[in-house]
Write an enzyme that holds these catalytic residues in place. Structure first.
Site, PDB file in Angstrom:
ATOM      1  N   ASP A 239       0.815  -1.211   0.000  1.00 21.43           N
ATOM      2  CA  ASP A 239       0.000   0.000   0.000  1.00 21.43           C
ATOM      3  C   ASP A 239       0.851   1.265   0.000  1.00 21.43           C
ATOM      4  O   ASP A 239       2.064   1.221   0.255  1.00 21.43           O
ATOM      5  CB  ASP A 239      -0.902   0.027   1.237  1.00 21.43           C
ATOM      6  CG  ASP A 239      -1.945  -1.074   1.223  1.00 21.43           C
ATOM      7  OD1 ASP A 239      -2.242  -1.604   0.143  1.00 21.43           O
ATOM      8  OD2 ASP A 239      -2.465  -1.402   2.307  1.00 21.43           O
TER       9      ASP A 239
ATOM     10  N   TYR B 241       6.290  -9.880   7.206  1.00 17.52           N
ATOM     11  CA  TYR B 241       6.106  -8.446   7.419  1.00 17.52           C
ATOM     12  C   TYR B 241       6.483  -8.095   8.853  1.00 17.52           C
ATOM     13  O   TYR B 241       6.364  -8.912   9.764  1.00 17.52           O
ATOM     14  CB  TYR B 241       4.643  -8.043   7.196  1.00 17.52           C
ATOM     15  CG  TYR B 241       4.180  -8.087   5.770  1.00 17.52           C
ATOM     16  CD1 TYR B 241       4.237  -6.953   4.958  1.00 17.52           C
ATOM     17  CD2 TYR B 241       3.669  -9.252   5.224  1.00 17.52           C
ATOM     18  CE1 TYR B 241       3.796  -6.986   3.649  1.00 17.52           C
ATOM     19  CE2 TYR B 241       3.224  -9.301   3.911  1.00 17.52           C
ATOM     20  CZ  TYR B 241       3.292  -8.166   3.134  1.00 17.52           C
ATOM     21  OH  TYR B 241       2.855  -8.212   1.839  1.00 17.52           O
TER      22      TYR B 241
END
Length: 262
Positions: free
Chosen positions: A63, A121
């Site tokens: 994103d 992540y």
């Protein structure tokens, strides 16, 4: 095969890039009409470098504002530049906030999103009373005290194969929201950075950021670790916590291998 000047033919090959970037100035990975993206920059600079129309395929469509140390992209080319040297040539053209870490040739049918993989992540929270300006782009500053032991207890409840519908954006355009998390942890460093690390075989839109927002609520006592199974069972976005800000999230890397479980 592509005909070249002098009658020689060049075989097209598929190149894999491992790409690191600071996402601060970009509208995410994927091409967007409203702003510059990582994919756009790679396409432009590879096309100029190789004299071909290059279109990369990315493994993870991060994103806007999200960072990466190891996203993967592939593209096809007939260049004579040795595959392992391409990253050096490309880095001469890329802006300083995007760097190709490595390049190599892969099988022509290798697709970074269709092969079995595990992505990792890391969400970083600066948890102290006063912010540190040099960390402002890569950590989410949160001044309230966090109980990291409780956060770790809650994180362990997310490990396994679950329906993560409560942990994805309502804009997620997928029917199957079942995903497998291999590892999920929360720990505090001596520098007062709380690190949430998640490894899984696939992720939904905003999933890691919603996990982070929910674990923060556990850390301040608004939720308990025992709430996590109930949140998963609800299968409603409103059951989980808020979406943590994008700048605290970094994609560490992708490991490809044989499928053992989905």
């Amino acid at each position: 095969m592509v005909k070249e000047e002098g009658g020689y033919a060049s075989v097209r090959k598929r190149i894999k890039l491992v790409v690191a970037y600071d996402g601060t100035a970009y509208c995410g990975w994927q091409l967007q009409p409203s702003g510059i993206t990582i994919e756009e920059v790679l396409n432009r600079e590879l096309s100029h470098l190789l004299g071909e129309d290059i279109r990369v395929i990315g493994a993870s469509r991060t994103d806007s504002g999200v960072h990466s140390l190891g996203n993967v992209a592939v593209f096809d080319t007939s260049t004579r530049i040795p595959p392992e040297k391409l990253c050096y040539a490309l880095n001469q053209r890329l802006p300083e906030d995007i760097v190709a870490q490595s390049s190599c040739e892969v099988a022509g049918d290798f697709h970074p999103r269709r092969c079995y993989s595990e992505k990792t992540y890391e969400y970083r929270i600066l948890n102290r009373k006063i912010p540190i300006p040099t960390l402002r782009k890569y950590t989410y500053f949160y001044y309230r005290d966090l109980d990291v032991a409780k956060m770790q207890e809650a994180a362990s409840c997310l490990v396994g194969k679950h329906d993560f519908k409560s942990f994805c954006s309502v804009r997620t355009a997928v029917e199957d929201t079942v995903r497998t998390i291999r590892f999920c942890s929360a720990e505090r460093t001596p520098e007062d950075v709380v690190i949430i690390r998640v490894t899984g075989t696939g992720f939904l839109y905003n999933m890691v950021r919603i996990i982070a927002g929910t674990l923060i609520q556990v850390g301040i006592g608004e939720r308990s670790p025992e709430d996590i199974p109930r949140i998963l069972a609800r299968r409603e976005r409103g059951a989980a916590g808020p979406t943590a800000p994008a700048h605290g999230l970094t994609m560490l890397g992708i490991a490809y291998g044989d499928e053992t479980d989905r």
